[in-house]
Each structure stands twice: as structure tokens, then as C-alpha cells.
Enzyme design. Structure first.
Site, mmCIF file in Angstrom:
data_model
loop_
_atom_site.group_PDB
_atom_site.id
_atom_site.type_symbol
_atom_site.label_atom_id
_atom_site.label_comp_id
_atom_site.label_asym_id
_atom_site.label_seq_id
_atom_site.Cartn_x
_atom_site.Cartn_y
_atom_site.Cartn_z
ATOM 1 N NE ARG A 191 -2.909 0.413 3.323
ATOM 2 C CZ ARG A 191 -2.193 0.559 4.448
ATOM 3 N NH1 ARG A 191 -1.444 1.631 4.621
ATOM 4 N NH2 ARG A 191 -2.235 -0.347 5.394
ATOM 5 C CG ASP A 226 -9.402 15.840 -15.131
ATOM 6 O OD1 ASP A 226 -8.700 15.270 -15.987
ATOM 7 O OD2 ASP A 226 -10.413 15.311 -14.625
ATOM 8 C CE1 TYR A 238 -16.241 11.150 -16.477
ATOM 9 C CE2 TYR A 238 -15.904 11.080 -14.110
ATOM 10 C CZ TYR A 238 -16.224 10.445 -15.293
ATOM 11 O OH TYR A 238 -16.523 9.111 -15.287
ATOM 12 C CE LYS A 262 -12.313 7.822 -18.728
ATOM 13 N NZ LYS A 262 -12.662 9.092 -18.101
HETATM 14 C C1 PLP Z 1 -13.203 9.481 -16.788
HETATM 15 C C2 PLP Z 1 -12.800 10.766 -16.211
HETATM 16 C C3 PLP Z 1 -12.599 10.927 -14.835
HETATM 17 C C4 PLP Z 1 -12.828 9.793 -13.854
HETATM 18 O O1 PLP Z 1 -11.921 8.767 -14.032
HETATM 19 P P1 PLP Z 1 -12.209 7.208 -13.717
HETATM 20 O O2 PLP Z 1 -10.954 6.553 -14.114
HETATM 21 O O3 PLP Z 1 -13.399 6.820 -14.541
HETATM 22 O O4 PLP Z 1 -12.508 7.121 -12.264
HETATM 23 C C5 PLP Z 1 -12.172 12.153 -14.383
HETATM 24 N N1 PLP Z 1 -11.965 13.200 -15.224
HETATM 25 C C6 PLP Z 1 -12.175 13.082 -16.553
HETATM 26 C C7 PLP Z 1 -11.937 14.254 -17.433
HETATM 27 C C8 PLP Z 1 -12.601 11.874 -17.091
HETATM 28 O O5 PLP Z 1 -12.808 11.766 -18.407
#
Ligand code: PLP
Length: 377
Positions: A46, A170, A98, A195
Site C-alpha cells: 500500500r 484535470d 466531468y 482514458k
Molecule cells: C473518466 C474521467 C474521470 C474519472 O476517471 P475514472 O478513471 O473513470 O474514475 C475524471 N476526469 C475526466 C476528465 C474523465 O474523463
């Protein structure tokens, strides 16, 4: 090291002991200590795991930061970052952030006494106006999801600096191949590595990179205390994904430009949202702060039924949430990714029922175009 070389030779590569050119998957929870309390850098997985460590090192290098952290999902990463704040603090967010981040803030963190405002961060005056005495962080997304709005990162840095608040970006949509928020003044970058970084629709993960030793220490403390870590197998999948990030982003962007030029003149398409279009309001800023416009395109077909009929007809665009993979994906944000945002709020933001979002993949661009043309008939 230049950007593409970094993706191959950055961080920790291979295994010194055996010469293996790929970092092994250290499927292990604990590590033998030479004496009580004396270990070789790893004590419990962890706290730290060599495969995760290799991933954390490479993302820190790619984002040009001090330290990286890997989490079990993008939301786990964002939640952990928000734990740098405390009850009574106020956060300013990009308004079409998001959906999961919106939900986390308004349904979960609110219960812990965090306050928030959602504003159109593409307008610096609105951001300035939203800052209160207890504002402790500014959290932006650029480009946004699904309207691809662009926020001026350097401008946001000025505001954040002036008010001594944490500036979080982000960077999921742009990826470090196209955009480096830390170099433009952000304190923290977060990613849904599910992604583009993973890139193959086979792993859910989140990454964070910070720009100071102080933040690195605090976030490592939170990562270890809360425990929302990424496992070794998934860390390895991300290490592999990152190696082809540059190639994928270039192929994806070329396909995206080809599809945008088709969509923008199509009689059934009311409006196309893509930051690489000179008519996009954020075009000039996007050109300045990013090295590429990415592979996300949204377009408005006017009605929910028009959107539904396109979804029914396409065969190479998979109807699915998520984005950033080698295969092209299609979705209707109002019914899928943004369903957790109340309809009234969606309408205010411009996320109409006829809005379709595509995540362009690396297929032959002619096949993708024919597929859309057929679906739009
Ligand atoms: C998908 C996404 C998230 C969340 O991520 P997860 O891996 O699905 O928890 C946060 N910010 C953006 C811009 C996203 O496209």
C-alpha cells in the site's frame, strides 16, 4: 530527453537483476526486512510497490513534476487530492467538469463540509468573481467534457497565485503529450489514466503529479493513509500503454481533423465542438497552450431521436462510456456520462439531448467517415 523518447526511456525501465526490458509485475504485498524496521525501500505494497513506483516515476517525468502517484481510478485520484483540503474550505470548479467530479463534490465532499462554486473557467473574470475568503483551491478541466471548452491555464495560474490557492488541472483529455499544466503554473495534475494513458479500454486507473516536495509528502501520506492505490497488474498495463501514447495521439488527432472537416459541413449537424476549429471560441488559447487538439469531438444533432438514430446505425463507433482508446467510441452525454447532472443544469451548460460525443480511435479514417456519413443519412 524529448517527449517521445521519455515515453520509452523515462522513469524506471526494465529489471536490473535479470535484464528484462519490461518492468516486472511485482505481485507482492510485503517485503522481507534485514532487521526490524530496516528495509530496502519497500515494506508494504500500500505504501509502495516497485511496479507502481515505475509508473509513478514515468508519469512524473512526462508531466514535468516532482512526484507521481497512482490510484485505483481517476475518481480515487481526484478524491485523494481533495483530501488535501479541510472542512470549511471552498473550491472553484470548471462548470462542465466531468460528471463524476461534479457528483463527488456535490454529493460526497459536501457532507464533509467542503463548499464549492461551479463557474465557466473559460472566462477569467468569472473565476476571479467566484473566489471567496475561504477559497482554497481552483480545479479546472481543459478541454472540457463534452463541450471541449478551453480555459487559459496561465491566466488561472495568475489568479491562483494572487489568492494563494491550490491550482489543480484535470489533464485527462489533452494528455501530457499535448499539454503540460505544471509547466504553465499548475500545482497538481490529475488524470483518469483509464482514458488515453491506458489507451486500450482494459484498465481503470488514476494518476496525480505534483510540483513540490511539500505536496508530494502530503499526497503520499494521504495515498498511504486512505489506501486507494493502483495494483501492480494495472500499473504494468499503464506502463505499457504509455509507451505508445505519442503514436496513438498523433494517429487519433489526424483522424479527428479528418472527421471534423466532414462534420462541420454536414447538413444534419447543427454545431461541431472541437478546439482545433478556428471558429471555436477557445481556438487561439488552445493553439498557445497545447501541442495538439486531441481526439474528442462533440456535435449537436438537434434532437434526442436524431442522436439515437445515429447510434443505431454506426458500426465502427462502439456505443460506450469512456474515451481515449484505440477503438472509436460514441456516446450521448445527456443519457450516459452526464446523466448524474440534473437536466436543468445540463441545459444551462449546453449539454443538449441531441449532443453526440465521439472519441476518435486509430482505425482507417475513411472507414470512420463512411460510418458517420451512413449513420447521418
Ligand atoms: C473518466 C474521467 C474521470 C474519472 O476517471 P475514472 O478513471 O473513470 O474514475 C475524471 N476526469 C475526466 C476528465 C474523465 O474523463
Amino acid at each position: 530527453m524529448r517527449r517521445k523518447t521519455k515515453m520509452i526511456h523515462g522513469g524506471i525501465t526494465g529489471d536490473k537483476e535479470t535484464g528484462a526490458v519490461s518492468v516486472p509485475i511485482y505481485q507482492v504485498s510485503t517485503y522481507e526486512q534485514a532487521e526490524a524496521g530496516k528495509h530496502s525501500g519497500f515494506e508494504y505494497s500500500r505504501t509502495g510497490n516497485p511496479t507502481r513506483n515505475a509508473l509513478e516515476k514515468v508519469i512524473a517525468e512526462l508531466e514535468e513534476g516532482i512526484a507521481g502517484f497512482a490510484f485505483g481510478s481517476g475518481m480515487a485520484a481526484i478524491s485523494s487530492v481533495m483530501m488535501l483540503l479541510k472542512a470549511g474550505d471552498h473550491v472553484v470548479f470548471t462548470d462542465d467538469v466531468y460528471g463524476g467530479s461534479y457528483r463527488l463534490m456535490t454529493k460526497v465532499l459536501k457532507q464533509f463540509g467542503l463548499a464549492y462554486s461551479f463557474v465557466d473557467t473559460s472566462d477569467p473574470e468569472l473565476v476571479e468573481g467566484a473566489i471567496k475568503e475561504n477559497t482554497k483551491a481552483l480545479f479546472i478541466e481543459t478541454p472540457t467534457n463534452p463541450l471541449l471548452k478551453i480555459t487559459d491555464i496561465a491566466k488561472m495560474k495568475e489568479i491562483a497565485e494572487q489568492h494563494h490557492i491550490l491550482f489543480i488541472v484535470d489533464n485527462t483529455f489533452a494528455t501530457p503529450y499535448y499539454q503540460l499544466p505544471l509547466a504553465l503554473g499548475a500545482d497538481i495534475v490529475v488524470h483518469s489514466a483509464t482514458k488515453y494513458l491506458g489507451g486500450h479500454s482494459d484498465v481503470v486507473a488514476g494518476l496525480v503529479v505534483v510540483n513540490s516536495n511539500e505536496l508530494a509528502e502530503r499526497l503520499h501520506f494521504i495515498q498511504n493513509s486512505v489506501g486507494a492505490i493502483l495494483g501492480p497488474q494495472d500499473s504494468w498495463l499503464l506502463l505499457r500503454g504509455i509507451k505508445t501514447l505519442a503514436l496513438r495521439m498523433e494517429a487519433i488527432e489526424m483522424n479527428a481533423a479528418y472527421l471534423v472537416s466532414f462534420l462541420k459541413d454536414h447538413p444534419h449537424v447543427k454545431k461541431v465542438f472541437y478546439p482545433g476549429l478556428p471558429t471555436h471560441p477557445g481556438y487561439e488559447i488552445a493553439k498557445q497552450q497545447t501541442a495538439g487538439f486531441g481526439g474528442m469531438i462533440s456535435f449537436d444533432l438537434g434532437t434526442a431521436s436524431a442522436a439515437a438514430s445515429l447510434l443505431e446505425r454506426v458500426k465502427y463507433f462502439t456505443l460506450a462510456e469512456s474515451l481515449g482508446a484505440v477503438e472509436s467510441l460514441i456516446s450521448v452525454p445527456a443519457k450516459m456520462t452526464h446523466a448524474s447532472i440534473p437536466r436543468v443544469r445540463r441545459q444551462e451548460l449546453g449539454i443538449t439531448d441531441g449532443l453526440v460525443r465521439i472519441s476518435v480511435g486509430i482505425e482507417d479514417k475513411e472507414d470512420l467517415l463512411e460510418d458517420l456519413a451512413n449513420g447521418l443519412q
